[in-house]
Write a protein that holds these residues in place. Structure first.
Motif, PDB file in Angstrom:
ATOM      1  N   UNK A   2      -0.053  21.650  12.382  1.00 27.40           N
ATOM      2  CA  UNK A   2      -0.628  20.764  11.372  1.00 27.40           C
ATOM      3  C   UNK A   2      -1.346  21.494  10.237  1.00 27.40           C
ATOM      4  N   UNK A   3      -1.516  22.785  10.353  1.00 28.76           N
ATOM      5  CA  UNK A   3      -2.264  23.532   9.339  1.00 28.76           C
ATOM      6  C   UNK A   3      -1.353  24.005   8.211  1.00 28.76           C
ATOM      7  N   UNK A   4      -1.957  24.372   7.097  1.00 27.73           N
ATOM      8  CA  UNK A   4      -1.180  24.930   5.990  1.00 27.73           C
ATOM      9  C   UNK A   4      -0.562  26.257   6.400  1.00 27.73           C
ATOM     10  N   UNK A   5       0.646  26.569   5.956  1.00 32.18           N
ATOM     11  CA  UNK A   5       1.252  27.867   6.289  1.00 32.18           C
ATOM     12  C   UNK A   5       0.372  29.017   5.838  1.00 32.18           C
ATOM     13  N   UNK A  43       0.821  -1.202   0.000  1.00 30.12           N
ATOM     14  CA  UNK A  43       0.000   0.000   0.000  1.00 30.12           C
ATOM     15  C   UNK A  43       0.854   1.251   0.000  1.00 30.12           C
ATOM     16  N   UNK A  44       0.260   2.352  -0.464  1.00 27.68           N
ATOM     17  CA  UNK A  44       0.979   3.626  -0.566  1.00 27.68           C
ATOM     18  C   UNK A  44       0.598   4.519   0.610  1.00 27.68           C
ATOM     19  N   UNK A  45       1.553   4.750   1.497  1.00 32.38           N
ATOM     20  CA  UNK A  45       1.314   5.622   2.641  1.00 32.38           C
ATOM     21  C   UNK A  45       1.476   7.079   2.203  1.00 32.38           C
ATOM     22  N   UNK A  46       0.497   7.927   2.474  1.00 30.24           N
ATOM     23  CA  UNK A  46       0.587   9.337   2.044  1.00 30.24           C
ATOM     24  C   UNK A  46       1.426  10.151   3.025  1.00 30.24           C
ATOM     25  N   UNK A  47       2.706  10.324   2.725  1.00 27.31           N
ATOM     26  CA  UNK A  47       3.642  10.915   3.679  1.00 27.31           C
ATOM     27  C   UNK A  47       3.998  12.356   3.331  1.00 27.31           C
ATOM     28  N   UNK A  48       4.160  13.171   4.356  1.00 29.36           N
ATOM     29  CA  UNK A  48       4.749  14.495   4.207  1.00 29.36           C
ATOM     30  C   UNK A  48       6.228  14.396   4.571  1.00 29.36           C
ATOM     31  N   UNK A  49       7.072  15.322   4.119  1.00 32.98           N
ATOM     32  CA  UNK A  49       8.500  15.236   4.443  1.00 32.98           C
ATOM     33  C   UNK A  49       8.779  15.242   5.940  1.00 32.98           C
ATOM     34  N   UNK A  50       8.036  16.024   6.701  1.00 31.83           N
ATOM     35  CA  UNK A  50       8.283  16.115   8.143  1.00 31.83           C
ATOM     36  C   UNK A  50       7.677  14.963   8.915  1.00 31.83           C
ATOM     37  N   UNK A  51       6.656  14.320   8.351  1.00 39.12           N
ATOM     38  CA  UNK A  51       5.935  13.279   9.071  1.00 39.12           C
ATOM     39  C   UNK A  51       4.659  13.769   9.730  1.00 39.12           C
ATOM     40  N   UNK A  52       4.342  15.059   9.582  1.00 39.36           N
ATOM     41  CA  UNK A  52       3.107  15.591  10.168  1.00 39.36           C
ATOM     42  C   UNK A  52       1.983  15.607   9.142  1.00 39.36           C
ATOM     43  N   UNK A  53       0.772  15.187   9.515  1.00 41.34           N
ATOM     44  CA  UNK A  53      -0.361  15.348   8.603  1.00 41.34           C
ATOM     45  C   UNK A  53      -0.726  16.813   8.422  1.00 41.34           C
ATOM     46  N   UNK A  54      -1.542  17.088   7.428  1.00 39.13           N
ATOM     47  CA  UNK A  54      -2.008  18.448   7.140  1.00 39.13           C
ATOM     48  C   UNK A  54      -3.511  18.472   7.398  1.00 39.13           C
ATOM     49  N   UNK A  55      -3.938  19.329   8.317  1.00 40.07           N
ATOM     50  CA  UNK A  55      -5.315  19.320   8.785  1.00 40.07           C
ATOM     51  C   UNK A  55      -5.911  20.722   8.761  1.00 40.07           C
ATOM     52  N   UNK A  56      -7.215  20.795   8.551  1.00 40.45           N
ATOM     53  CA  UNK A  56      -7.915  22.064   8.716  1.00 40.45           C
ATOM     54  C   UNK A  56      -8.252  22.767   7.418  1.00 40.45           C
TER      55      UNK A  56
END
Length: 425
Positions: free
Chosen positions: A418-421, A361-374
């Motif tokens: 966790x939010x977008x900049x 399976x393909x894990x949806x990863x960010x470079x830092x390891x934090x999800x993006x929420x909000x």
């Protein structure tokens, strides 16, 4: 309010659960024929609320050459003619500093501890939910002293960072590791120590997702599930999302939650919204237990091999590997052979290796390891993406927080980090 949740993996389903509990009219849309058939289907089965050290840490620099050169390495990079891959890798390496890793760990711990509290609450509220849950505890074993010393520093750091009082972690020597998990006796001479966290859980993510979806259907008959539905594009007018173009036609709602895993970057790119998400391909095998006494009762992680072992009812789940090789979901027989070889080496007579079920399976990863929420900069569009290998672990807190925001309430857990900049939660 009509809310469309795009993606029916564990993250999308937990979001739908909290939205429906708030009285929202929810539609789930997914390209597969049923729920939780991609990254949520056969993951490692560990709920690691307190062991959230990101892959991007300073130790990566010493491991980089072996990872790139060894065909059996737990992390493999295959270059693609894809600028997204190279951009992700460069941002990943930039995140491999002590300061960035510590910051990410603090944020993930907050979300992980919130998810543990919500899981305890859910078990009480939904006693019929059957998903192989066990408060098994987790043992991470180390085969070299330098890695164990790093783990000891991490445990000290986490204890100073505060958080959930339920989380108790103890650094053990090799003999103590085997004493609390006798199934590891075969490699007793190789283990220099480990970290034991009694409060961690194990469970079947697929059964959890499907079972929770059934509970939503019972409590909210208005729930609509559109499976086997391709999501083509998000329709935007000025700065507002006005619909979703799908293989069933256009769908419209008052709010849209993007929980489409590795597909999220594709869907947002035409909007000028660049989500730093790239797939880390993982593998697992599941096999029936032949000798219960030879299978660990604790959830076990072999730190050097980047392999995890979890007993789920009468089966052993073995998972690991992170291949940065694009969007191909096919099972590589050589990678499956690595999993089988590692499992046989540790637990040779524990399971029936003639009945192995393989998965990738393909894990949806960010470079830092934090999800993006909000929120996003677009009205009506919300994000719940980028959880990497921690989707199951963080899904309840992530889903509850996004549902709170859509309902006009402050999130139950802070989304700081966790939010977008430039976008407020």
């Amino acid at each position: 309010m009509r809310v469309i949740v795009l993606g029916a993996g564990v993250v999308g389903i937990t979001t739908a659960y909290y939205l429906a509990r708030d009285g929202q009219q929810v539609t789930l849309v997914d390209r597969n024929q049923g729920a939780a058939l991609e990254a949520s289907y056969a993951n490692g089965g560990q709920l690691s609320y307190s062991y959230v050290v990101p892959l991007a840490d300073p130790g990566v620099w010493t491991k980089l050459a072996p990872w790139l050169l060894s065909p059996a390495s737990p992390v493999r990079f295959r270059p693609q003619l894809d600028p997204q891959q190279w951009r992700w890798c460069l941002r990943f390496l930039a995140a491999c500093t002590s300061a960035r890793s510590a910051e990410t760990t603090r944020h993930l711990l907050r979300l992980g501890h919130a998810s543990r509290r919500l899981m305890r609450e859910l078990l009480v509220q939904q006693p019929a939910l059957d998903f192989g849950y066990a408060n098994s505890g987790k043992l991470v074993v180390y085969r070299d002293t330098a890695a164990l010393n790093g783990a000891r520093r991490q445990v000290d750091f986490q204890s100073r960072s505060g958080g959930d009082p339920e989380c108790r972690q103890q650094v053990l020597d090799g003999a103590a590791c085997v004493a609390i998990e006798p199934a590891l006796d075969r490699i007793r001479r190789e283990i220099v120590g480990g970290v034991h966290t009694p409060s961690e859980d194990s469970a079947d993510c697929y059964r959890f997702s499907v079972g929770l979806l059934d509970r939503i259907r019972i409590a909210s008959p208005a729930l609509c599930c559109l499976f086997d539905t391709e999501i083509h594009r998000l329709r935007v007018r000025r700065s507002e999302i006005v619909g979703i173009d799908t293989s069933r036609g256009r769908l419209e709602a008052d709010a849209y939650v993007l929980a489409t895993g590795t597909d999220s970057a594709r869907l947002t790119r035409p909007l000028g919204l660049s989500l730093p998400i790239y797939p880390l391909k993982g593998y697992s095998l599941t096999a029936p237990i032949a000798d219960p006494g030879a299978v660990p009762t604790l959830s076990v992680t072999d730190f050097q091999r980047k392999m995890v072992y979890a007993r789920i009812d009468g089966r052993l789940r073995v998972a690991g590997i992170a291949d940065i090789t694009g969007y191909d979901r096919a099972i590589d027989p050589r990678r499956m052979a690595t999993l089988v070889a590692e499992a046989r080496a540790l637990f040779p007579g524990a399971v029936d290796y003639r009945q192995v079920e393989g998965w990738a399976g393909l894990r949806p990863a960010t470079p830092s390891g934090r999800p993006i929420l909000g929120r996003t900069a677009y009205d009506k569009l919300w994000l719940n993406v980028g959880h990497g290998a921690l989707g199951f672990t963080l899904s309840l807190a992530s889903g509850r927080a996004v549902a709170d925001l859509i309902g006009g309430r402050p999130p139950w857990v802070s989304l700081d980090g966790f939010t977008l900049p430039g976008v407020a939660p």
